[in-house]
Scaffold this motif. Structure first.
Motif, PDB file in Angstrom:
ATOM      1  N   ASN A 224      -6.001   3.402   0.956  1.00 15.61           N
ATOM      2  CA  ASN A 224      -6.004   2.175   0.136  1.00 15.61           C
ATOM      3  C   ASN A 224      -5.763   0.903   0.950  1.00 15.61           C
ATOM      4  O   ASN A 224      -5.599  -0.166   0.379  1.00 15.61           O
ATOM      5  N   LEU A 225      -5.712   1.018   2.305  1.00 19.32           N
ATOM      6  CA  LEU A 225      -5.589  -0.197   3.132  1.00 19.32           C
ATOM      7  C   LEU A 225      -6.809  -0.342   4.037  1.00 19.32           C
ATOM      8  O   LEU A 225      -7.109   0.540   4.838  1.00 19.32           O
TER       9      LEU A 225
ATOM     10  N   ARG B 149      -3.690   5.083   5.505  1.00 15.25           N
ATOM     11  CA  ARG B 149      -3.731   5.140   4.033  1.00 15.25           C
ATOM     12  C   ARG B 149      -5.130   4.738   3.553  1.00 15.25           C
ATOM     13  O   ARG B 149      -5.645   3.689   3.956  1.00 15.25           O
TER      14      ARG B 149
ATOM     15  N   ARG C  56      -5.068  -1.200  -3.854  1.00 17.36           N
ATOM     16  CA  ARG C  56      -5.984  -1.368  -2.713  1.00 17.36           C
ATOM     17  C   ARG C  56      -5.823  -2.762  -2.116  1.00 17.36           C
ATOM     18  O   ARG C  56      -5.801  -3.762  -2.827  1.00 17.36           O
TER      19      ARG C  56
ATOM     20  N   THR D 212       0.813  -1.221   0.000  1.00 18.61           N
ATOM     21  CA  THR D 212       0.000   0.000   0.000  1.00 18.61           C
ATOM     22  C   THR D 212       0.849   1.276   0.000  1.00 18.61           C
ATOM     23  O   THR D 212       0.308   2.378   0.076  1.00 18.61           O
TER      24      THR D 212
END
Ligand SMILES: Cc1cc2nc3c(=O)[nH]c(=O)nc-3n(C[C@H](O)[C@H](O)[C@H](O)COP(=O)(O)OP(=O)(O)OC[C@H]3O[C@@H](n4cnc5c(N)ncnc54)[C@H](O)[C@@H]3O)c2cc1C
Length: 586
Positions: free
Chosen positions: A238-239, A236, A45, A39
């Motif tokens: 995307n995590l 983040r 993702r 990530t």
């Protein structure tokens, strides 16, 4: 974002649910590294699913010297082995972490890279030079952040700082409180330097000798895979991390080039009756550890054909190396009474002192509660002319790898006796770190919530019992050094009564426990070569005979390093992350 139940993820996650490039199963040493590294690219993702809770900031986890409270707790899967014939029929508890951070949240924190021979042998058996000690150096350094000990003492002479990294996610340090036994342990090594030489830094590639313990502790607190790798990545966008949720099966999503593509996971949150399925766009990464990763592969139809068929499981890939090759480090302890009233036993026997020290730790994160494993470790080999080596192949990786290890401890420790309510003691652990016994994980139920059968086959070979016996004799020789004479009174029973080889063997078999280093149950081998003994994984950690499925945890080791196993797992996962990034060009 952190989600506590699958239901929450599905109601709040919205449309993004179909957009995870990677789904990682298990947030321990392996899974946390990969979740962080993948990530780093904001376009990737990732969903990390962890069976345990997110409570890695619990006091018992944070206070280093409370480590012994964690086995058997709500943070432990609480596995038990099958009866061990090498342990006189005893079954033993087999701890594994059940919380974000995995076993790094319940372990004893020793920081050991392993030896150059350990990794060079990995390169040799996998045919991939990338696993060699020299090739792994960038990853070994990338992990590290050498920190000051809790008491800020000068660490000159205790570590070779020039060989360590700084600025990496995993902070580690030297003991945060010096003990009266420290000087004695080093003096005894200098006095008997032929057999127990001083080693300034056992993480140099050559582990052999006695030196100061490095441990995953910083600012007086435990460092876990979660605190090192997940906390910095958690914000983040995307995590996503989903806890309290157990993956129960990896599902085939389609077939490509005649191979099953396994990119979908089936899972269930604790207390939730509903089963969910999600598919990754690129890969599923299994990081469930050396007990649960082979368990999940079996449930998903990957394993020995006869074993799976006998359970009525559909066979997707006949892979006889899944669940085999289990390796672990057995230990036993010897204790002595001491001529001092100043040992760490007092924290156990004097509640007022324990309260005061906790108060001190709460205020400043200093004092004896910042201590992890014993302040010194020794990594030692059998002599080259040892009789066993005349007729038994040496299971160690080479001259820089130990056969056995001592952990030097300023208190009473035993895994078979109850702790005395008073008195002051000294304990030496003898750990067999290059074992030749091999065990396995198997199933007798297809219920994903039933524990797998764990058969470590401890002390199953002539080499292993011989070396444990020699380790005990060596421990006694080390304690004969003059340096110890004013400190040590006498060895305690029952070990003191074990003097002949037969008596020592009985003592070992009656008291032996595990260092909790179960590994190697889904081993990597040479690329694309199928068949028993050739490894369950390719050297890039993809599961042989499948697409879209990779293993990144300590089950992937082909051979156990002569070291504690968290750092080798971090190293493996750091390289795995780069292998994945290179494959998908990000
Ligand atoms: C008591 C103890 C003491 C130890 N002492 C030391 C030491 O001093 N030094 C050292 O270097 N090493 C030590 N170790 C070993 C070290 O911690 C492990 O080798 C290392 O953590 C292994 O990493 P892993 O990623 O393979 O597995 P783990 O760290 O165990 O992580 C696996 C994770 O997967 C999760 N999981 C499992 N199944 C599922 C599922 N079906 N769905 C979702 N999640 C799942 C688990 O809950 C866990 O969080 C010790 C271990 C223990 C238990």
């Amino acid at each position: 974002t952190l989600y506590q139940t699958a239901d929450q993820l599905f109601t709040k996650g919205g449309l993004n649910l179909d957009n995870y490039e990677f789904i990682i199963v298990g947030g321990g040493a392996g899974g946390s590294v990969v979740a962080n590294r993948l990530t780093e690219n904001p376009n990737i993702r990732v969903l990390l699913i962890e069976a345990g809770s997110s409570e890695f900031d619990n006091l018992n986890i944070e206070v280093p010297s409370f480590a012994s409270r964690l086995t058997g707790s709500q943070f432990d899967w609480n596995f038990t082995t099958l009866p061990q014939s090498g342990l006189n029929g005893r079954s033993i508890n087999y701890a594994r972490g059940f919380v974000l951070g995995g076993s790094t949240a319940i372990n004893v924190m020793a920081y050991c890279r392993g030896s150059q021979d350990d990794y060079n042998r990995w390169a040799q058996v996998t045919g991939d030079e990338g696993w060699s000690w020299n090739s792994l150096q960038p990853y070994i350094h990338k992990i590290e952040n050498l920190s000051s000990p809790a008491d800020n003492h000068n660490i000159t002479g205790e570590i070779n700082s020039t060989i360590h990294g700084s600025g990496g996610p995993v902070s580690f340090t030297l003991p945060g409180q010096l003990l009266p036994t420290d000087e004695l342990a080093i003096d005894a090594s200098n006095e008997l330097s032929n057999e127990f030489p001083f080693n300034l830094d056992y993480n140099s590639g050559n582990t052999i000798g006695l030196g100061w313990t490095q441990a995953t502790i910083a600012n007086g607190r435990r460092v876990t895979a979660a605190s090192a790798y997940l906390v910095p990545a958690m914000l983040r966008p995307n995590l996503d991390i989903l806890v309290n949720t157990q993956v129960t099966k990896i599902l085939q999503s389609n077939i490509k080039d005649n191979l099953p593509v396994l990119k979908a996971v089936q899972f269930l949150s604790i207390g939730d009756k509903k089963i969910y399925i999600l598919e990754a766009k690129k890969e599923v990464i299994l990081s469930a550890g050396a007990v649960k990763t082979p368990h999940l592969l079996y449930l998903s139809g990957i394993g020995n054909l006869d074993h799976l068929s006998s359970l009525g499981l559909e066979v997707l890939v006949d892979n006889s190396d899944v669940g085999q090759n289990l390796q672990d480090h057995p230990l036993t302890t010897l204790s002595w009474t001491v001529n001092s009233s100043n040992t760490l036993d007092n924290i156990r026997t004097n509640m007022t002192l324990a309260q005061e020290l906790l108060h001190k730790w709460n205020k400043s994160h200093t004092g004896p509660l910042t201590l992890g494993p014993g302040n010194q470790l020794a990594w030692l080999r059998l002599p080259n002319n040892s009789s066993i080596l005349e007729h038994y192949p040496d299971p160690s990786a080479g001259n820089t790898s130990a056969h056995y290890e001592f952990i030097i401890t300023d208190s009473f420790v035993s895994f078979s006796q109850s702790f005395p309510s008073e008195g002051n003691f000294f304990t030496l652990f003898s750990n067999l770190v290059s074992p030749s016994s091999r065990g396995n994980i198997s199933l007798n139920s297809t219920d994903p919530f039933a524990h797998p059968l764990i058969q470590p086959n401890m002390l199953d070979t002539e080499f292993d019992i011989f070396t444990m016996r020699e380790a005990i004799k060596a421990a006694r020789r080390y304690m004969q050094a003059n340096a110890w004479s004013h400190w040590i009174i006498e060895e305690t029973s029952p070990s003191a009564k074990a003097q002949t080889d037969a008596e020592i063997e009985t003592y070992i078999r009656n008291t032996c426990f595990t260092v909790n280093h179960v590994t190697c149950t889904v081993p990597m081998g040479k690329k694309d070569i199928a068949g028993k003994g050739n490894g369950a994984l390719n050297p890039d950690l993809t599961v042989k005979g499948t697409l879209g499925l990779r293993v990144v945890d300590s089950s992937a080791f082909p051979l156990i390093p002569a070291a504690h196993t968290q750092v080798p797992t971090y190293i493996l996962a750091e390289r795995a992350s780069d292998i994945i990034k290179n494959k998908y060009h990000f």
